[in-house]
Design a protein around this motif. Structure first.
Motif, PDB file in Angstrom:
ATOM      1  N   ALA A 114       0.760  -1.024   0.162  1.00 20.13           N
ATOM      2  CA  ALA A 114      -0.087  -0.132  -0.135  1.00 20.13           C
ATOM      3  C   ALA A 114       0.727   1.192   0.165  1.00 20.13           C
ATOM      4  O   ALA A 114       0.506   2.176  -0.752  1.00 20.13           O
ATOM      5  CB  ALA A 114      -0.870  -0.024   1.249  1.00 20.13           C
ATOM      6  N   LEU A 115       1.929   1.207   0.953  1.00 18.18           N
ATOM      7  CA  LEU A 115       2.727   2.373   1.083  1.00 18.18           C
ATOM      8  C   LEU A 115       3.594   2.706  -0.291  1.00 18.18           C
ATOM      9  O   LEU A 115       3.665   4.012  -1.118  1.00 18.18           O
ATOM     10  CB  LEU A 115       3.858   2.154   1.980  1.00 18.18           C
ATOM     11  CG  LEU A 115       3.100   2.492   3.502  1.00 18.18           C
ATOM     12  CD1 LEU A 115       4.097   2.135   4.619  1.00 18.18           C
ATOM     13  CD2 LEU A 115       2.447   3.915   3.672  1.00 18.18           C
ATOM     14  N   PHE A 116       4.048   1.554  -1.018  1.00 20.97           N
ATOM     15  CA  PHE A 116       4.595   1.742  -2.289  1.00 20.97           C
ATOM     16  C   PHE A 116       3.840   2.216  -3.327  1.00 20.97           C
ATOM     17  O   PHE A 116       4.261   3.243  -4.041  1.00 20.97           O
ATOM     18  CB  PHE A 116       5.259   0.382  -2.713  1.00 20.97           C
ATOM     19  CG  PHE A 116       6.033   0.314  -3.711  1.00 20.97           C
ATOM     20  CD1 PHE A 116       7.345   0.472  -3.953  1.00 20.97           C
ATOM     21  CD2 PHE A 116       5.406   0.389  -5.273  1.00 20.97           C
ATOM     22  CE1 PHE A 116       8.162   0.312  -5.006  1.00 20.97           C
ATOM     23  CE2 PHE A 116       6.126   0.284  -6.280  1.00 20.97           C
ATOM     24  CZ  PHE A 116       7.579   0.535  -6.212  1.00 20.97           C
ATOM     25  N   SER A 117       2.610   1.710  -3.540  1.00 17.85           N
ATOM     26  CA  SER A 117       1.636   2.117  -4.234  1.00 17.85           C
ATOM     27  C   SER A 117       1.398   3.570  -3.892  1.00 17.85           C
ATOM     28  O   SER A 117       1.040   4.332  -5.335  1.00 17.85           O
ATOM     29  CB  SER A 117       0.463   1.270  -4.271  1.00 17.85           C
ATOM     30  OG  SER A 117       0.720   0.087  -4.446  1.00 17.85           O
ATOM     31  N   LEU A 118       1.139   3.918  -3.163  1.00 16.55           N
ATOM     32  CA  LEU A 118       0.770   5.274  -2.615  1.00 16.55           C
ATOM     33  C   LEU A 118       1.956   6.281  -3.210  1.00 16.55           C
ATOM     34  O   LEU A 118       1.793   7.493  -3.987  1.00 16.55           O
ATOM     35  CB  LEU A 118       0.827   5.610  -1.024  1.00 16.55           C
ATOM     36  CG  LEU A 118       0.560   7.110  -0.557  1.00 16.55           C
ATOM     37  CD1 LEU A 118      -0.833   7.748  -0.934  1.00 16.55           C
ATOM     38  CD2 LEU A 118       0.512   7.292   0.903  1.00 16.55           C
ATOM     39  N   GLY A 119       3.163   5.914  -2.942  1.00 19.34           N
ATOM     40  CA  GLY A 119       4.391   6.838  -3.549  1.00 19.34           C
ATOM     41  C   GLY A 119       4.153   6.659  -5.001  1.00 19.34           C
ATOM     42  O   GLY A 119       4.426   7.673  -5.651  1.00 19.34           O
ATOM     43  N   VAL A 120       3.894   5.418  -5.519  1.00 17.46           N
ATOM     44  CA  VAL A 120       3.996   5.506  -7.127  1.00 17.46           C
ATOM     45  C   VAL A 120       2.821   6.348  -7.493  1.00 17.46           C
ATOM     46  O   VAL A 120       2.775   7.369  -8.623  1.00 17.46           O
ATOM     47  CB  VAL A 120       3.703   4.193  -7.853  1.00 17.46           C
ATOM     48  CG1 VAL A 120       3.384   4.200  -8.903  1.00 17.46           C
ATOM     49  CG2 VAL A 120       4.907   3.442  -7.627  1.00 17.46           C
ATOM     50  N   GLY A 121       1.726   6.278  -6.972  1.00 20.86           N
ATOM     51  CA  GLY A 121       0.459   7.352  -7.260  1.00 20.86           C
ATOM     52  C   GLY A 121       0.670   8.806  -7.258  1.00 20.86           C
ATOM     53  O   GLY A 121       0.511   9.438  -8.287  1.00 20.86           O
ATOM     54  N   THR A 122       1.570   9.104  -6.191  1.00 19.71           N
ATOM     55  CA  THR A 122       1.812  10.584  -5.959  1.00 19.71           C
ATOM     56  C   THR A 122       2.745  10.997  -6.970  1.00 19.71           C
ATOM     57  O   THR A 122       2.416  12.073  -7.486  1.00 19.71           O
ATOM     58  CB  THR A 122       2.344  10.706  -4.578  1.00 19.71           C
ATOM     59  OG1 THR A 122       1.404  10.193  -3.737  1.00 19.71           O
ATOM     60  CG2 THR A 122       2.461  12.017  -4.263  1.00 19.71           C
TER      61      THR A 122
ATOM     62  N   ALA B 256       9.926   4.881  -3.000  1.00 20.71           N
ATOM     63  CA  ALA B 256       8.690   5.493  -3.834  1.00 20.71           C
ATOM     64  C   ALA B 256       7.993   6.609  -3.310  1.00 20.71           C
ATOM     65  O   ALA B 256       7.598   7.619  -3.746  1.00 20.71           O
ATOM     66  CB  ALA B 256       7.777   4.442  -4.060  1.00 20.71           C
ATOM     67  N   LEU B 257       7.980   6.610  -1.827  1.00 20.43           N
ATOM     68  CA  LEU B 257       7.242   7.710  -1.111  1.00 20.43           C
ATOM     69  C   LEU B 257       8.071   8.953  -0.981  1.00 20.43           C
ATOM     70  O   LEU B 257       7.589  10.025  -1.389  1.00 20.43           O
ATOM     71  CB  LEU B 257       7.017   7.331   0.311  1.00 20.43           C
ATOM     72  CG  LEU B 257       5.922   6.344   0.593  1.00 20.43           C
ATOM     73  CD1 LEU B 257       5.997   5.709   2.059  1.00 20.43           C
ATOM     74  CD2 LEU B 257       4.636   7.073   0.211  1.00 20.43           C
ATOM     75  N   LEU B 258       9.596   8.690  -1.111  1.00 16.97           N
ATOM     76  CA  LEU B 258      10.330   9.854  -1.233  1.00 16.97           C
ATOM     77  C   LEU B 258      10.251  10.609  -2.204  1.00 16.97           C
ATOM     78  O   LEU B 258      10.193  11.876  -2.400  1.00 16.97           O
ATOM     79  CB  LEU B 258      11.739   9.456  -0.775  1.00 16.97           C
ATOM     80  CG  LEU B 258      12.686  10.511  -0.907  1.00 16.97           C
ATOM     81  CD1 LEU B 258      12.699  11.417   0.484  1.00 16.97           C
ATOM     82  CD2 LEU B 258      14.297   9.942  -0.873  1.00 16.97           C
TER      83      LEU B 258
END
Lengths: 282, 315
Positions: free
Chosen positions: A189-197, A269-271
């Motif tokens: 979920a966190l990786f995908s949030l980063g990618v989406g952002t 990804a989040l960074l």
């Protein structure tokens, strides 16, 4: 015509010292997350799918142990293979797709609809928005995974009881295998949030997430050159899956090392998302 | 109070906002007037810190927007109709925005009532009409009971009753001493609503000032005269600084001399007048004069062979 009721000066219903707080932003993200009707639906269905896959796995393990002459029985598995825990958590493979879509859409849904401008106008420092979304998807994916595994175990155990298989939480690695699925889903979920952002587009974000968590682990390790063989343990999905595989002396990474590698990917990804969110025009 | 100093925004090759400076004062309604594509929305997004200026700066109540501890209490913004997740209800949208600042349920219900959304507040925003979306945007802008309002095309898509409601509300808010900055490409609406104007075209400020000053400065009033002896009257009036045009045999449009003077001259010569009307220019005409040549997309018949020949001949 509606009467204008605002009095000169500040309306008494607006607290004099009202200001942006992280807790407030967290509540805002939670309200938005639950306000979209499809979210609880999708997560509920995900739990059901995990239960279904746990039942299927247990049934298939049971069949395998019942017919050793056709299937080879337990001989093909490690001696300490944790049948019950493996069946209970097997649904993570499907759940990760849902969680990836959710992680992407929590942010791309705002770009598609224009909501992001309302969001960033309220919290113009921007990074608390990403952090709060991170907390929200962490909670949602962990709870979904935990429910899926726990209910999956309840369904799987009766199907395995004829083989004297039980779930012994005190056994080495069992608890880790069970907690593995929810923890793995958090990282997805966190990786995908980063990618989406970073991408800001739903279709693109989902494509990247599915590619990385679903397609890559199937192709990469099977490519011939040594480079692919040597690097495949460090792919986010393969590294993270070590959590659920229990202790394996032959594995390159221990379960926690593997999860650490997966979290590092998520952090990267989040960074990337954070840097672009700060820099770009909304 | 909004202060923009040399505010500039470049998208690639295109200079969307070109070194714009203006001040929006409290207690007045300031109209931001310009044709579509003139840079109004971009400027407003920069005020709210959504777009980063290429150069220059803009402050609201003395600080850059993002530096305010409670942005929603400083500035209420309507940036575009339905900057809202389509799957959310109007009430949930407002609750979420309010939550960021620790503003409670009571205020959410107040702005819902204030904007007349009570009956639809529980419905999904995806099904809202443009007008309801605008009302929701204004409700969101009012959440923090802000000192300054930035409204991008607030009457867009509203029915006549809604237009009147917005007009009354912004006048009232300015009357309370708040700063109101609203954009529009509708000059007629601005003439009624605004005290001050910032006129923009192709990213550059064309003029700023009070509505009345801008009309006076950019147009000359004319006088419409009807007389059965129009030709004779025209001879009488003809002198330096007076221009006379005639669209009908008995009609003159005179500029450069006022109506009483025309009446007296006609009386001296015994010329009967059937009409003597001062024609004051509208803001609409002032705007057309000001932005002539600044409109990005002229409507012209590109396929018309005559136009093309003229263009080719002109090269």
């Amino acid at each position: 015509m509606t009467a204008v009721t605002t009095e000169p000066g500040r309306a008494p219903s607006v607290p004099r010292d009202a200001h942006v707080t992280f807790l407030g932003e967290l509540r805002a993200e939670w309200i938005k997350f639950t306000a979209v009707r499809s979210t609880p639906w999708i997560l509920g269905v995900t739990v059901l799918v995990m239960i279904g896959i746990a039942a299927l796995s247990a049934w298939s393990f049971s069949f395998l142990l019942d017919n050793p002459e056709e299937t080879g029985g337990a001989a093909a598995f490690p001696a300490d293979f944790d049948w019950a825990a493996q069946a209970a958590g097997a649904g993570y493979i499907m759940a990760q797709i849902v969680v990836a879509v959710l992680g992407v859409m929590v942010v791309t849904g705002e770009y598609t609809t224009g909501q992001i401008r309302s969001t960033l106008a309220a919290v113009p420092r921007r990074l608390p928005v990403l952090a709060a979304k991170g907390v929200v998807v962490t909670i949602a994916s962990f709870v979904t995974g935990l429910l899926g595994v726990a209910l999956g175990a309840l369904v799987a155990l009766p199907l395995l009881s004829s083989h004297d298989i039980t779930l012994d939480l005190s056994r080495d690695g069992t608890l880790l295998s069970l907690l593995g699925a929810p923890l793995y889903l958090v990282a997805v979920a966190l990786f995908s949030l980063g990618v989406g952002t970073m991408l800001r587009h739903t279709a693109g974000g989902i494509a990247v997430a599915v590619l990385i968590f679903f397609v890559l682990p199937m192709i990469w390790p099977n490519l011939a050159p040594d480079f692919f063989q040597d690097t495949s343990p460090y792919l986010p999905s393969i590294a993270g899956a070590r959590l659920m595989e229990g202790v394996d002396p032959d594995a390159v990474l221990s379960p926690w090392q593997g999860y650490g590698v997966m979290l590092a990917w998520a952090a990267l990804a989040l960074l990337g998302g954070a840097v672009l969110l700060r820099r770009r025009d909304a | 109070m909004i202060e923009a100093v040399d505010l500039t925004k470049r998208y690639g090759e295109k200079l969307a906002v070109d070194s714009v400076s203006f001040t929006v004062r409290p207690g007045r309604v300031t109209g931001f007037l310009g044709p579509n594509g003139a840079g109004k929305s971009t400027t407003m997004r920069m005020i709210l810190g959504l777009d980063r200026p290429t150069a220059g700066r803009v402050t609201v109540n003395g600080k850059q927007y993002a530096d305010h501890r409670a942005p929603l209490l400083e500035v209420g913004a309507l940036l575009e109709a339905k900057a809202v997740h389509t799957g959310s209800s109007a009430r949930d949208h407002l609750r979420a925005l309010a939550a960021t600042h620790g503003i409670g349920r009571k205020r959410v219900e107040e702005v819902i009532e204030l904007t007349g959304l009570t009956d639809v507040a529980h419905k999904r925003v995806g099904g809202f009409s443009l007008g309801m979306g605008q009302r929701l945007g204004i409700a969101a802008a009012m959440l923090g009971d802000p000192k300054t309002l930035v409204l991008d095309e607030p009457v867009n898509g509203l029915d006549p009753e809604g237009v009147k409601w917005v007009r009354t509300m912004v006048r009232y808010l300015a009357g309370e001493g708040r700063t109101v900055f609203l954009s529009s490409h509708l000059m007629s609406e601005m003439a009624i609503t605004a005290d001050d104007l910032v006129v923009i075209g192709r990213g550059r400020i064309i003029t700023t000032g009070t509505v009345q000053d801008i009309i006076t400065a950019s147009t000359t009033g004319s006088v419409r005269v009807r007389s059965p002896r129009a030709g004779e009257l025209a001879e009488t009036l003809r002198r330096d600084g007076v221009t006379i045009s005639s669209s009908e045999p008995d009609r003159l449009d005179v500029t450069g001399i006022d109506a009483p003077a025309i009446g007296e001259l006609a009386a001296q010569r015994g010329i009967p007048l059937h009409e003597l009307t001062p024609v004051s220019a509208s803001l609409e005409e002032a705007f057309m004069t000001l932005t002539a040549g600044e409109v990005e997309y002229h409507s012209e018949a590109v396929g018309d062979p005559d136009t093309r020949q003229m263009q080719e001949a002109g090269r």
